[in-house]
Design a protein around this motif. Structure first.
Motif, mmCIF file in Angstrom:
data_model
loop_
_atom_site.group_PDB
_atom_site.id
_atom_site.type_symbol
_atom_site.label_atom_id
_atom_site.label_comp_id
_atom_site.label_asym_id
_atom_site.label_seq_id
_atom_site.Cartn_x
_atom_site.Cartn_y
_atom_site.Cartn_z
ATOM 1 N N SER A 164 0.784 -1.376 -0.239
ATOM 2 C CA SER A 164 0.534 0.249 0.065
ATOM 3 C C SER A 164 0.844 1.314 0.372
ATOM 4 O O SER A 164 0.644 1.802 -0.701
ATOM 5 C CB SER A 164 -0.793 -0.248 1.414
ATOM 6 O OG SER A 164 -1.751 -1.484 1.383
ATOM 7 N N GLN A 165 2.400 0.902 0.743
ATOM 8 C CA GLN A 165 2.958 2.240 0.950
ATOM 9 C C GLN A 165 3.725 2.433 -0.694
ATOM 10 O O GLN A 165 3.687 3.839 -0.584
ATOM 11 C CB GLN A 165 3.715 2.469 1.710
ATOM 12 C CG GLN A 165 3.521 2.105 2.784
ATOM 13 C CD GLN A 165 4.695 1.883 3.995
ATOM 14 O OE1 GLN A 165 4.949 0.904 4.037
ATOM 15 N NE2 GLN A 165 4.840 2.857 4.750
ATOM 16 N N ASN A 207 0.753 4.136 -3.201
ATOM 17 C CA ASN A 207 0.925 5.442 -2.176
ATOM 18 C C ASN A 207 2.164 6.331 -2.890
ATOM 19 O O ASN A 207 1.966 7.483 -3.532
ATOM 20 C CB ASN A 207 0.295 6.022 -0.976
ATOM 21 C CG ASN A 207 0.241 6.970 -0.548
ATOM 22 O OD1 ASN A 207 -1.082 7.591 -0.865
ATOM 23 N ND2 ASN A 207 1.070 7.799 0.111
ATOM 24 N N GLN A 230 -2.098 -4.002 -5.763
ATOM 25 C CA GLN A 230 -3.484 -3.286 -5.448
ATOM 26 C C GLN A 230 -3.875 -4.977 -4.694
ATOM 27 O O GLN A 230 -4.570 -5.271 -3.617
ATOM 28 C CB GLN A 230 -4.226 -3.852 -6.183
ATOM 29 C CG GLN A 230 -4.462 -2.126 -6.811
ATOM 30 C CD GLN A 230 -4.803 -1.366 -8.616
ATOM 31 O OE1 GLN A 230 -5.026 -2.576 -9.004
ATOM 32 N NE2 GLN A 230 -4.797 -0.645 -8.490
ATOM 33 N N SER A 245 -1.768 -5.151 -1.079
ATOM 34 C CA SER A 245 -2.544 -4.815 -0.632
ATOM 35 C C SER A 245 -3.857 -4.957 0.258
ATOM 36 O O SER A 245 -4.219 -4.993 1.167
ATOM 37 C CB SER A 245 -2.732 -2.619 -0.681
ATOM 38 O OG SER A 245 -3.488 -2.993 -2.379
ATOM 39 N N SER A 246 -4.744 -5.773 -0.460
ATOM 40 C CA SER A 246 -5.558 -6.423 -0.269
ATOM 41 C C SER A 246 -5.816 -7.743 0.659
ATOM 42 O O SER A 246 -6.679 -8.523 1.044
ATOM 43 C CB SER A 246 -7.192 -7.147 -1.084
ATOM 44 O OG SER A 246 -7.113 -5.518 -2.278
#
Length: 213
Positions: A138-139, A142, A170, A173-174
Protein backbone atom coordinates in the motif's frame (compact mmCIF):
# COMPACT_ATOMS: atom_id res chain seq x y z
CA UNK A 1 39.44 -18.36 -5.36
CA UNK A 2 39.24 -14.65 -4.58
CA UNK A 3 37.49 -13.90 -1.31
CA UNK A 4 34.39 -11.71 -1.07
CA UNK A 5 35.38 -8.43 0.57
CA UNK A 6 33.02 -7.27 3.32
CA UNK A 7 32.82 -4.05 5.32
CA UNK A 8 30.92 -3.96 8.62
CA UNK A 9 29.65 -1.18 10.85
CA UNK A 10 27.67 -1.32 14.09
CA UNK A 11 27.82 0.56 17.36
CA UNK A 12 27.53 -2.63 19.44
CA UNK A 13 30.96 -4.21 19.77
CA UNK A 14 29.67 -7.68 20.67
CA UNK A 15 27.24 -7.75 17.75
CA UNK A 16 29.95 -6.60 15.36
CA UNK A 17 32.28 -9.28 16.70
CA UNK A 18 29.59 -11.92 16.25
CA UNK A 19 29.02 -10.99 12.60
CA UNK A 20 32.79 -10.90 12.05
CA UNK A 21 33.26 -14.38 13.51
CA UNK A 22 30.31 -15.78 11.53
CA UNK A 23 31.72 -14.54 8.23
CA UNK A 24 35.37 -15.24 9.07
CA UNK A 25 34.47 -18.89 9.74
CA UNK A 26 33.64 -19.14 6.03
CA UNK A 27 36.80 -19.18 3.92
CA UNK A 28 35.10 -17.30 1.10
CA UNK A 29 34.77 -13.99 3.01
CA UNK A 30 37.29 -11.38 4.08
CA UNK A 31 36.40 -8.58 6.52
CA UNK A 32 38.36 -5.64 5.12
CA UNK A 33 37.20 -3.06 7.64
CA UNK A 34 34.95 -2.27 10.59
CA UNK A 35 33.57 0.87 12.17
CA UNK A 36 31.40 1.76 15.14
CA UNK A 37 29.41 4.45 13.32
CA UNK A 38 28.00 5.02 9.85
CA UNK A 39 29.84 8.33 9.58
CA UNK A 40 33.04 6.42 8.83
CA UNK A 41 31.38 4.08 6.38
CA UNK A 42 30.98 6.20 3.25
CA UNK A 43 34.62 7.26 2.96
CA UNK A 44 35.88 3.74 3.63
CA UNK A 45 33.49 2.14 1.15
CA UNK A 46 34.37 4.62 -1.59
CA UNK A 47 38.10 4.09 -1.06
CA UNK A 48 38.11 0.30 -0.69
CA UNK A 49 34.97 -0.73 -2.63
CA UNK A 50 33.92 -3.90 -0.80
CA UNK A 51 31.54 -6.32 -2.50
CA UNK A 52 29.22 -6.18 0.52
CA UNK A 53 28.63 -3.48 3.14
CA UNK A 54 26.75 -4.46 6.29
CA UNK A 55 25.49 -1.25 7.90
CA UNK A 56 23.57 -0.37 11.03
CA UNK A 57 20.17 0.98 10.02
CA UNK A 58 19.22 2.80 13.20
CA UNK A 59 22.08 4.61 14.92
CA UNK A 60 24.32 7.55 14.15
CA UNK A 61 23.85 11.01 12.69
CA UNK A 62 23.60 9.36 9.28
CA UNK A 63 21.20 6.43 9.10
CA UNK A 64 22.04 3.27 7.22
CA UNK A 65 19.48 4.18 4.56
CA UNK A 66 21.10 7.58 3.98
CA UNK A 67 24.53 5.99 3.59
CA UNK A 68 23.06 3.35 1.29
CA UNK A 69 21.62 5.98 -1.06
CA UNK A 70 25.01 7.65 -1.38
CA UNK A 71 26.85 4.37 -1.84
CA UNK A 72 24.45 3.09 -4.51
CA UNK A 73 24.60 6.40 -6.37
CA UNK A 74 28.41 6.28 -6.61
CA UNK A 75 29.12 2.55 -6.43
CA UNK A 76 26.06 0.61 -7.61
CA UNK A 77 27.96 -2.69 -7.57
CA UNK A 78 28.29 -2.63 -3.76
CA UNK A 79 25.56 -4.73 -2.15
CA UNK A 80 24.26 -3.23 1.09
CA UNK A 81 22.65 -5.16 3.94
CA UNK A 82 20.94 -3.03 6.60
CA UNK A 83 20.86 -4.43 10.14
CA UNK A 84 17.90 -3.27 12.23
CA UNK A 85 17.25 -3.35 15.96
CA UNK A 86 13.75 -4.51 15.02
CA UNK A 87 11.50 -4.51 11.99
CA UNK A 88 8.93 -1.78 11.47
CA UNK A 89 6.89 -0.84 8.41
CA UNK A 90 8.42 2.63 8.07
CA UNK A 91 11.98 1.39 8.57
CA UNK A 92 11.53 -1.37 6.01
CA UNK A 93 9.92 1.02 3.52
CA UNK A 94 12.81 3.46 3.94
CA UNK A 95 15.25 0.60 3.40
CA UNK A 96 13.41 -0.42 0.21
CA UNK A 97 13.73 3.08 -1.23
CA UNK A 98 17.41 3.34 -0.34
CA UNK A 99 18.52 0.63 -2.76
CA UNK A 100 19.64 -1.84 -0.08
CA UNK A 101 19.79 -5.45 -1.20
CA UNK A 102 18.52 -6.80 2.12
CA UNK A 103 17.47 -5.80 5.61
CA UNK A 104 17.79 -8.09 8.60
CA UNK A 105 16.94 -7.94 12.27
CA UNK A 106 19.98 -8.04 14.53
CA UNK A 107 18.69 -11.24 16.13
CA UNK A 108 19.15 -13.03 12.79
CA UNK A 109 20.49 -16.57 12.99
CA UNK A 110 24.06 -17.06 11.68
CA UNK A 111 22.92 -19.43 8.93
CA UNK A 112 20.33 -16.91 7.72
CA UNK A 113 22.95 -14.15 7.71
CA UNK A 114 25.28 -16.29 5.60
CA UNK A 115 22.45 -17.20 3.23
CA UNK A 116 21.61 -13.52 2.78
CA UNK A 117 25.23 -12.52 2.17
CA UNK A 118 25.62 -15.29 -0.40
CA UNK A 119 22.44 -14.14 -2.12
CA UNK A 120 23.33 -10.46 -2.39
CA UNK A 121 26.80 -11.34 -3.70
CA UNK A 122 25.04 -13.19 -6.52
CA UNK A 123 22.93 -10.12 -7.30
CA UNK A 124 19.79 -11.11 -5.43
CA UNK A 125 17.55 -8.61 -3.62
CA UNK A 126 15.96 -10.48 -0.70
CA UNK A 127 14.50 -7.16 0.44
CA UNK A 128 12.00 -7.38 -2.44
CA UNK A 129 10.08 -10.05 -0.51
CA UNK A 130 8.91 -7.34 1.87
CA UNK A 131 6.72 -6.03 -0.95
CA UNK A 132 4.49 -9.06 -0.29
CA UNK A 133 3.43 -7.43 2.99
CA UNK A 134 0.06 -5.64 2.51
CA UNK A 135 1.13 -2.50 4.41
CA UNK A 136 4.32 -2.18 2.36
CA UNK A 137 2.47 -2.75 -0.92
CA UNK A 138 0.00 0.00 0.00
CA UNK A 139 2.85 2.38 0.81
CA UNK A 140 4.47 1.68 -2.55
CA UNK A 141 1.24 2.36 -4.44
CA UNK A 142 0.87 5.63 -2.55
CA UNK A 143 4.50 6.54 -3.26
CA UNK A 144 4.02 6.14 -7.01
CA UNK A 145 0.97 8.42 -6.83
CA UNK A 146 3.13 11.01 -5.06
CA UNK A 147 5.90 10.65 -7.67
CA UNK A 148 3.36 11.38 -10.40
CA UNK A 149 2.31 14.58 -8.61
CA UNK A 150 5.97 15.62 -8.24
CA UNK A 151 6.85 15.26 -11.92
CA UNK A 152 7.99 18.90 -12.20
CA UNK A 153 10.22 18.61 -9.13
CA UNK A 154 12.14 15.52 -10.24
CA UNK A 155 15.41 15.45 -12.19
CA UNK A 156 13.74 13.19 -14.76
CA UNK A 157 10.22 11.96 -15.39
CA UNK A 158 9.07 9.36 -12.84
CA UNK A 159 9.14 5.73 -13.86
CA UNK A 160 5.56 4.50 -13.80
CA UNK A 161 4.17 1.13 -12.79
CA UNK A 162 2.88 -1.07 -15.56
CA UNK A 163 -0.76 -2.14 -15.42
CA UNK A 164 0.28 -5.63 -14.26
CA UNK A 165 2.59 -4.27 -11.56
CA UNK A 166 -0.16 -2.01 -10.22
CA UNK A 167 -2.59 -4.94 -10.16
CA UNK A 168 -0.09 -7.09 -8.27
CA UNK A 169 0.40 -4.39 -5.64
CA UNK A 170 -3.34 -3.84 -5.33
CA UNK A 171 -3.92 -7.54 -4.74
CA UNK A 172 -1.11 -7.70 -2.17
CA UNK A 173 -2.43 -4.64 -0.34
CA UNK A 174 -5.84 -6.35 -0.19
CA UNK A 175 -4.26 -9.27 1.64
CA UNK A 176 -4.07 -11.81 -1.18
CA UNK A 177 -1.32 -14.42 -1.07
CA UNK A 178 1.16 -15.11 -3.85
CA UNK A 179 -0.80 -18.22 -4.87
CA UNK A 180 -4.09 -16.31 -4.94
CA UNK A 181 -2.63 -13.47 -7.00
CA UNK A 182 -1.15 -15.89 -9.52
CA UNK A 183 -4.53 -17.59 -9.91
CA UNK A 184 -6.50 -14.34 -10.21
CA UNK A 185 -4.13 -12.79 -12.75
CA UNK A 186 -3.50 -16.09 -14.55
CA UNK A 187 0.27 -15.78 -14.30
CA UNK A 188 2.97 -17.83 -12.58
CA UNK A 189 4.38 -17.09 -9.14
CA UNK A 190 7.81 -16.69 -10.75
CA UNK A 191 6.49 -13.86 -12.92
CA UNK A 192 5.13 -12.14 -9.82
CA UNK A 193 8.51 -12.46 -8.08
CA UNK A 194 10.23 -11.02 -11.15
CA UNK A 195 7.81 -8.10 -11.13
CA UNK A 196 8.62 -7.46 -7.47
CA UNK A 197 12.24 -6.89 -8.53
CA UNK A 198 11.07 -4.51 -11.26
CA UNK A 199 8.82 -2.60 -8.85
CA UNK A 200 11.70 -2.28 -6.41
CA UNK A 201 13.99 -0.92 -9.11
CA UNK A 202 11.42 1.68 -10.16
CA UNK A 203 10.82 2.72 -6.55
CA UNK A 204 14.54 3.26 -5.96
CA UNK A 205 15.02 5.10 -9.28
CA UNK A 206 12.16 7.51 -8.61
CA UNK A 207 13.34 8.24 -5.08
CA UNK A 208 16.86 8.91 -6.37
CA UNK A 209 15.63 11.22 -9.14
CA UNK A 210 13.56 13.15 -6.63
CA UNK A 211 16.56 13.54 -4.31
CA UNK A 212 18.77 14.79 -7.15
CA UNK A 213 16.43 17.60 -8.18
Amino acid sequence: MEKVRVFLTDWQILFRAGVHLTLAAEKSYEIIGEAATNEWALDFIERHQPAVAILNADHGELTGAEITKRVKRNLPSVAVILMMDGYGDEKVFTALKSGASACLSKDVKPDDLLKTVRGVVQGEYPISQWILQPVIASQILNEFEIFEKLRDKMSSLPVCLSSLEAQILQHISSGNSLVEIARKLDISEDIIRQRLYTILGKLVANDRNHQLK
